[in-house]
Every structure is written in structure tokens, then in C-alpha cells.
Design a protein around this motif. Structure first.
Motif, short mmCIF file in Angstrom:
data_model
loop_
_atom_site.label_atom_id
_atom_site.label_comp_id
_atom_site.label_asym_id
_atom_site.label_seq_id
_atom_site.Cartn_x
_atom_site.Cartn_y
_atom_site.Cartn_z
N TYR A 634 10.27 -0.27 13.86
CA TYR A 634 10.00 -1.11 12.68
C TYR A 634 10.96 -2.29 12.63
N THR A 676 13.31 -0.04 3.18
CA THR A 676 12.25 0.54 3.99
C THR A 676 12.83 1.38 5.11
N CYS A 677 13.89 0.85 5.76
CA CYS A 677 14.54 1.58 6.85
C CYS A 677 15.21 2.85 6.35
N VAL A 680 12.28 4.82 3.02
CA VAL A 680 10.88 5.15 3.29
C VAL A 680 10.73 5.85 4.65
N ASN A 751 4.43 -5.99 6.14
CA ASN A 751 5.55 -5.03 6.16
C ASN A 751 5.11 -3.67 5.62
N ILE A 752 4.36 -3.69 4.51
CA ILE A 752 3.87 -2.44 3.92
C ILE A 752 2.88 -1.76 4.85
N VAL A 755 4.44 0.07 7.91
CA VAL A 755 4.96 1.41 7.65
C VAL A 755 3.83 2.43 7.67
N SER A 781 8.99 2.95 -3.73
CA SER A 781 9.55 1.90 -2.86
C SER A 781 8.52 0.83 -2.55
N MET A 782 7.32 1.28 -2.19
CA MET A 782 6.27 0.30 -1.87
C MET A 782 5.83 -0.44 -3.13
N THR A 785 8.26 -3.20 -3.90
CA THR A 785 8.07 -4.35 -3.00
C THR A 785 6.98 -5.28 -3.53
#
Length: 839
Positions: A634, A676-677, A680, A751-752, A755, A781-782, A785
Motif C-alpha cells: 500500500y 490507514t497503515c 486499518v 486510496n479507500i 485498501v 477510519s474510512m 477520510t
């Protein structure tokens, strides 16, 4: 063991007062860095240095608004890093609290368990076999107490301890004294604490131990090399882009030209430095260890988490691991003697106060047949022959009425060797032993010798001439569902090796019951002694059962497997397992029945002593490593479109003010990438096939060719989608703000979707999306964003970010393009996943 009369130990009040006076029972410990030091370490990261330099330039240019916004986002990123580090520290502290050694003591005149760090001078410790002694103290009373002091003296031979012995001799080490850091190998005793912490003999070398440098793991080294390589690339790209921008801005004044060139170069440098790598490594391992703890697996050393998924051989002890460790007498076989006489001698060969499961089973069996302890232990115990690994038998010498009786029991081979039998009788007994062992029963032999006076007592048990009384067979049934778990191991490509002190026939009987592969071969400890290391390395490739082994044999087996390139996990619960646990790549100790020394030597402690938990731990270890690789994939993928857009702009002679991403936008993207890293991707569920594949090769680099190819491919598609849209809007609309907003929105949506698509290497997103959104943290988290994007676009904040609000068709178009730029990979997974090396 005789206790001292009167008051024994301290009261709780006395212990509290003494702890205030003497402090905790701790050696020299390394303190955690202060908050200020952690802040300095974060600010010294290349990414943050670049951000601070950029913010400073904005202030110098007379643009305090951009500089202030940059500093706000820098502060936010630093806060995220510090918060994540704090969470990691809390996790590690919780894990440390779970693994704190405990000791039995007398408090308030009753036995209780306390943490070893709470010991104070005056406490009375209760020692049992397997106890790791946590403080120095004088021995008050003992029973067959034998202690291994090799950690202090360097001498491998264990020391017999005796209370009230005159210790004024030439030796520095006392026989009536026990020392911290040593371990009880036999017997029991009461010890009054005199010295704790750094005042103990062991504590005097604590400072040296605390200064020992710990080598980084292969994963840490690989991560460091990746960051170092990317930093060099970023520096080269910075110089190249700065030069190209300088050449393209010949009409500008010198200072403007210099600053704009520098900003273009620094934008690319920021895009190329993947500073998330250390965060990923630290967070994934610490959170992985915490998740394992909640599944009854306590990880003592964080680096071992990455090794779990690579285990290729699992060495297990039979008793307690494959079986229930609940010995019961299944059958007795008197040999030309009355059952009553047989049982009386058998009981007399046991310890009156015993912790051995076989002796407990014997005494329970005698009790059922009317032989209580009062009957069995009637008389005077004159002396005893203690059990050793060499003799594999023990005996008690009793004065009963007008005669002396030696009651002995042990392995059939050992008892038969000192029994008065002819060859025909021995053959008959051996046949019976084989038939019992073939049924998975553990067999002991019983013998006796009657003497007239004390002068006839042999000095060693090997010198006795016994009347052979018979055999007693025990059953320790396999654990429930163990057969299913063994097959689960084989499906995961993990080989099972049984290492036991039992004879080979018994081991084979259990192996047959649980469906374990045997290859038809069994090797004994005696056979191992005849082999050189190179010969043993060949033997362990095809032998799956090792019987009649001692600690040194276990360690040699583990070392031979490691020499063959295997990643070895070893389970154990006793003092004799400690050398092998220490030698294995992953030492797994039993938390409930395991000795203190085995837990100390292990990397992992099973809190529930359950074999299935081992496999659950391996499964989670594989998941953790898989998710680390997904995070690396990612990070590389998401940085490619950011970096290429900064690199291509000068080649297309786009003004630095009209770039797709300015430094402030890269900071914004980092605020999306970091959570995200670290949040998520760490929570991604396991692959459906995770335990149906072979263990990973530890020599394979973290960023393999297949993974790099996959990252480049996905990153290029995202770059084409975002930069292509940006460039078309820039050319045809001549509106850099709208063009930038479209391009950046596509990146955020992509980006979403990235994942979601990369959450599984094989399964389609339609199958994994349900499990993903069942996780509340991933949903939040999403959602954050998307909310951030809406706030930035549709509030006055868009002016700070040099963006414009998008109309609904434009927003939906950017969503559609972002989806297309990522979801194409679903087709690759569907049709070509088995052909391309994408993992």
C-alpha cells in the motif's frame, strides 16, 4: 518437608513497610525515553525535517497563511505518531505486566502467590521443582532440594542444599543459601529472603546485562534498508526536479526562481520518503502481540511475532501437549507375587508428599484398594535413592519391624537390569511390556530387596539385587480433538515431531491414535548419542518420533533441524525442556503447568496449555506478516502517483504554483496514509487459505519482485487516472484549482478502494467487503477520510488548500475514476492470480 514452628513469613503490613524501606525487587532497568526525547526523535525523521523547512520557506516568502496551515498539519502528524507510540508503550507495558514472574510466599501465616518484584527482605519463599528463584535468602528447611546454580557459578552440576549446614568453608557459595537467578531442579524448601534487586549476587551483574546490545531482526534490517534506499532516491530526485524547474523558470527573478525550484524538488522528496515503514513495523508487531495475548498466547519477545508465520517444524512433548496429562492406573501386572504385596511395595517407593502425576495416580489406586498412606508409609524412612535421568529409577529404604525394605520403581529397562531374573523370564516380561506399550500405555516396573541390617544397604541403586514384583500400566489419553489439530498442522505445511522421555512403543501407540505421520522410524536417545551432528542432521529429515531422550538430546534435535534450514517451534513445560526452548526459533512454554524456568526460556507462553492455541498463534503470526506485506504494498503504491505527478510536472513545464500536489497537499495525503497503515491495514482479517499453504521462506525479501511489480502496476494506474484527469482539466479549463481538486479527490477515493482491493491477495473484494465493514474501527477510519474530504471541499478551508468545491457530477466523476483506477485489479485476481507472482 518440615515447616518451622511458630510464625512463618511476614504480615501484609510488615511487607508494605519493608517495601517502602528497600524498594522493589528489580534489577537495573532501562527507563523509557522522556516525552521530549520522543518528540526530538520524531522531528529528526527526514519527512518532518522537510515539512518544517517548507513551512519556514512559506513564512520567508511572506505567506504566513500557508506556513501556518503547514505547521498545523505537521503538528497533527506528529501527534498521530506520538499517540501511536504511546499506545504501543501501553500495549508493551500490559504485556510485561502479564508476563511478570510470580513466587509462592508465606504472608499473614498462609501460602499465597505474589509478583516477584514485590518480595522484601524477611519474606519466606516456598520453592518447588521448576521455580526460578527471584531473591537471595537463607534456607530454613528443605526436602531433597537440588538447585542449578550454573547462571552464577558456571558449573553445570546441580547443588544439593541443606538447611543449617555449616557454611564456613573455602567456597564462596553456601550450601544453606539460595541465590536469585538460579533454578530448582528437584525437591522443595522454605527460604527466608535476605537480599533483593541489585543487592543480590545476580543483581550485581544486572548493569552489564542491561547494557547488552540487542541485534535487529531480519524484518527490521529489511525495513531500514528500504527507507535508506528510498531516502537516497528522494535526494537524487530532489536535485533533478529542482534543476529542471530552475531551467523552466528563466523569466523569474533569481530569488523567486530559487525558491520555486526548491519547493518543486522538496515536494517530490516528500512524496518519495516512505516514513510509514517504522510505524508499520512497530505497530503491527506490538498490536499483534496484544491480540495474541487475548487469545491466551503471551509473546515475551516482540520480534518473535514475525517468526511465527514461518514455523515449518513443530517439536512437541507427548505428555501434556498431545495427551491430557491426567495419569490414571489402567492395569497392574504382578509377577508371581500377591497383589497386596505388589501394591504395598509400589506405594512405599513413592514420595509421601508428591507432585508427580504418576505417583499421585499410584497413591489414589492404592487408596481405592484399602491401602491408605498410613499403611503404606508405616515405619521409618532410612534413606532414599533419588531419580536421575541417567538411572531412570528411584528407591526408598524403609525400616519396617525387624527388617529393611528397599522399594524401587522406574523404567522397565532399568529395573530389569538390576533384578534377579533369568533370560526366559526377562523375555516374557518384555513381551508384556510391548503389548501394553503398543496400546499407548506408559509402563513402570516395581522391585524390592529385603535386608537384615544397615550395613547391607547398597550405596547406589544400581548395586541393588531386586526381586522383580511386576508392572503397572498408566494411561494418559490424547487430548480431545487433537487428531483434528494434527491434520490442521499438515494442511499448513507444518511437520510434527514427537520428542518424549517415554519408550518408543508407547510413543508410537499415541501417534497411531492421533493420526500422526511416523515414517515407520523411531530413534532413541542412546542412538542419538552415537551420531555426529552431521549424521543427526540427516536423521531428523525422516524421523518423526524420538524416545527416551534427555534435555541434551532435545537441544541437539532442535539444532539439527535449524541447521537444515527449518524454522523450529518447540513446546515444553519442564526444567528439562529449557535448553531446547532456548535453542528453538520459537520456544513455547505451558503457562498453567509449566515450570518457571521453562517460561523464562520461552519466547511464547500458552496461558491455557492448549495445543490448538499453538496453531491459532501460528495462524495469527501468518496474518500479521501478510498484513505487514500488504502495508508495504500500500505504501509503495500510494506514493507512486504522488511522486510521479511531482516529477512529470517540470517536464511538462507546469508552473510550481499549478502543481497537482503542493507540499501542503502531500501533508494532507500523509494524514490519510498514516492512519490507514497503522490502523486499518493492521486489522485486516486473515486470508481464507492462510492455513492451507506452506510456511513462508525467511530468505524471501520483504519487498519481493512480485510485490514490487504489483505496487508499480497499481500505482501507475492510479497516477494515470489522477494526473490524467488533472492535466485534461488544466489544459481545457485553464483552471489549476479545479484541476487540482479533481486530481486530488480521485487520489483520496482511490486510496479507500485500494485498501478494499488489497485486503485479500486471492479473494475478490465483493467477498471480503462484508468482513471488512464488520470491523467498527475500519468503518470509522474510512468514514473519517470521506468526511475530511467533504469538509475541505465544502467549507472555507478550500481557500487555504487552494481547492474549489466540486459539483455533484464532478464529485461522482472523480469517485468513478478513482474506482476504475483500482478495481481493474479484481480482473487480475480473477483470471491471472495463479500465474503472476504478485505476492
Amino acid at each position: 518437608m518440615t515447616k518451622s514452628t511458630g510464625k512463618l513469613g511476614l504480615t501484609s503490613k510488615e511487607a508494605k513497610e519493608l517495601q517502602q524501606l528497600f524498594g522493589k525487587n528489580e534489577l537495573v532497568s532501562t527507563s523509557n525515553p522522556s516525552f521530549f526525547k520522543k518528540l526530538i526523535n520524531v522531528l529528526c525523521e527526514p519527512m518532518f525535517l522537510l515539512l518544517l523547512i517548507t513551512a519556514t520557506i512559506y513564512f520567508v516568502l511572506g505567506e504566513p497563511r500557508d506556513g501556518s496551515v503547514m505547521l498545523i498539519f505537521v503538528s497533527a502528524m506528529i501527534s498521530i505518531d506520538l499517540l501511536q507510540e504511546w499506545k504501543t508503550d501501553q500495549t508493551l507495558k500490559a504485556l510485561k505486566d502479564l508476563s511478570t514472574p510470580r513466587i509462592q510466599v508465606m504472608r499473614d501465616n498462609q501460602e499465597c502467590s505474589i509478583e516477584s518484584v514485590d518480595l522484601v527482605p524477611g519474606d519466606v519463599m516456598i520453592l518447588y521443582e521448576g521455580t526460578l528463584i527471584p531473591a537471595d535468602g537463607v534456607l530454613l528447611s528443605s526436602h531433597d532440594l537440588c538447585i542449578n546454580e550454573s547462571t552464577l557459578t558456571g558449573e553445570a552440576e546441580a547443588v544439593w542444599k541443606t538447611a543449617n549446614e555449616n557454611h564456613k568453608n573455602d567456597s564462596y557459595w553456601r550450601k544453606d543459601y539460595c541465590y536469585a537467578g538460579t533454578m530448582v531442579t528437584q525437591g522443595s524448601g522454605y527460604v527466608q529472603v535476605e537480599k533483593i534487586g541489585n543487592l543480590t549476587e545476580y543483581g550485581k551483574i544486572g548493569k552489564t546485562i542491561s547494557e547488552t546490545v540487542i541485534e535487529p531482526t531480519p524484518l527490521q534490517k529489511q525495513t531500514k534498508q528500504l527507507i535508506k534506499g528510498c531516502t537516497y532516491i528522494a535526494l537524487g530526485s530532489f536535485l533533478l526536479v529542482s534543476l529542471l524547474t530552475w531551467l523552466n523558470l528563466s523569466e523569474y527573478a533569481f530569488m523567486d526562481r530559487l525558491i520555486k525550484s526548491f519547493l518543486s524538488g522538496i515536494t517530490l522528496a516528500m512524496a518519495l520518503i516512505p516514513e510509514e515503514f517504522p510505524v508499520v513495523l512497530t505497530v503491527f508487531l506490538s498490536m499483534g502481540a496484544w491480540r495474541l495475548a487475548k487469545k491466551h498466547s503471551l509473546v515475551k519477545r516482540l520480534p518473535s511475532v514475525e517468526t511465527l508465520g514461518a514455523v515449518s517444524v513443530l517439536c512437541v512433548d507427548k505428555t501434556g501437549t498431545l495427551t491430557q496429562n491426567q495419569m490414571t492406573v489402567q492395569e497392574i501386572c504382578p509377577f508371581y507375587h500377591l497383589t497386596q504385596e505388589f501394591l504395598e511395595t509400589l506405594g512405599a517407593a513413592c514420595e509421601e508428599m508428591t507432585y508427580d502425576p504418576m505417583e499421585i495416580a499410584i497413591l489414589d489406586y492404592c487408596q481405592l484398594h484399602g491401602l491408605t498412606k498410613d499403611i503404606l508409609f508405616k515405619g521409618q524412612l532410612i534413606d532414599e535413592y533419588t531419580f536421575t535421568n541417567e538411572t531412570k529409577m528411584m528407591g526408598h529404604i524403609w525400616q519396617k519391624e525387624n527388617e529393611l525394605l528397599i522399594a524401587a520403581k522406574g523404567s522397565p529397562e532399568s529395573i530389569l537390569s538390576i533384578s534377579c531374573l533369568d533370560e526366559m523370564q526377562k523375555q516374557e516380561i518384555h513381551k508384556k511390556i510391548e503389548s501394553l506399550s503398543a496400546c499407548g500405555l506408559r509402563v513402570l516396573a516395581v522391585g524390592q530387596q529385603r535386608l537384615e541390617n544397615v550395613s547391607q544397604i547398597p550405596k547406589q541403586i544400581e548395586d541393588c539385587k531386586l526381586d522383580f514384583l511386576g508392572l503397572i500400566a498408566f494411561i494418559d489419553p490424547p487430548r480431545p480433538f487433537i487428531s483434528k489439530e494434527i491434520q490442521r498442522c499438515y494442511q499448513a505445511g507444518i511437520r510434527i515431531i514427537m520428542i518424549t522421555g517415554d519408550n518408543g512403543i508407547t510413543a508410537r501407540g499415541i501417534a497411531n491414535q492421533i493420526g500422526m505421520d511416523q515414517n515407520g522410524k523411531i530413534m532413541t536417545g542412546e542412538q542419538i548419542d552415537l551420531l555426529f551432528d552431521e549424521e543427526l542432521q540427516k536423521a531428523v529429515t525422516h524421523v518423526n518420533i524420538f524416545s527416551r531422550v534427555i534435555p541434551n538430546h532435545k537441544m541437539r534435535i532442535v539444532q539439527a533441524l535449524k541447521a537444515n534450514g527449518e524454522i523450529v517451534a518447540m513446546t515444553g513445560d519442564g526444567v528439562n525442556d529449557a535448553p531446547a526452548l532456548k535453542s528453538a526459533d520459537i520456544g513455547i512454554a505451558m503457562g498453567k503447568r509449566g515450570s518457571e524456568v521453562s517460561r523464562e526460556a520461552a519466547d511464547l507462553i500458552l496461558l491455557d496449555d492448549n495445543f490448538s492455541t499453538i496453531l491459532d498463534t501460528v495462524e495469527d503470526g501468518r496474518r500479521i506478516y501478510d498484513n505487514i506485506k500488504k502495508a508495504i504494498n500500500y505504501i509503495f503504491t500510494i506514493h507512486i502517483p504522488i511522486a510521479l505527478s511531482s516529477l512529470l510536472a517540470p517536464l511538462l513545464k507546469i508552473s510550481p504554483d499549478a502543481l497537482l500536489l503542493l507540499p501542503i497537499h502531500i501533508v494532507l495525503m500523509e494524514l490519510i496514509i498514516d492512519p490507514t497503515c497503522s490502523i486499518v491495514l493492521e486489522r485486516l482479517p486473515k486470508e481464507d487459505t492462510i492455513m492451507k499453504r506452506s510456511p513462508r521462506n525467511t530468505n524471501t525479501p520483504l519487498l519481493s519482485r512480485g510485490l514490487l511489480f504489483k505496487s508499480i502496476l497499481q500505482g501507475l494506474m492510479m497516477f494515470i487516472a489522477s494526473f490524467g484527469t488533472y492535466y485534461l482539466y488544466f489544459i481545457y479549463n485553464n483552471d489549476p484549482f479545479l484541476a487540482r481538486t479533481m486530481g486530488m479527490s480521485i487520489l483520496v477515493f482511490a486510496n479507500i478502494f485500494l485498501v478494499l482491493v488489497n485486503s485479500s491477495n486471492q479473494g475478490l473484494v465483493i467477498h471480503s467487503i462484508k468482513s471488512l465493514f464488520q470491523d467498527r474501527v475500519i468503518r470509522i477510519s474510512m468514514g473519517i477520510t470521506l468526511i475530511m474530504l467533504c469538509i475541505i471541499l465544502y467549507t472555507p478551508l478550500h481557500l487555504f488548500f487552494k481547492l474549489v468545491p466540486l459539483s455533484l457530477p464532478q464529485l461522482l466523476l472523480s469517485l468513478f475514476i478513482g474506482a476504475i483506477s483500482v478495481f481493474w485489479y479484481e480482473g487480475i485476481k480473477l483470471f491471472f492470480a495463479k500465474k503472476l507472482p504478485l505476492n
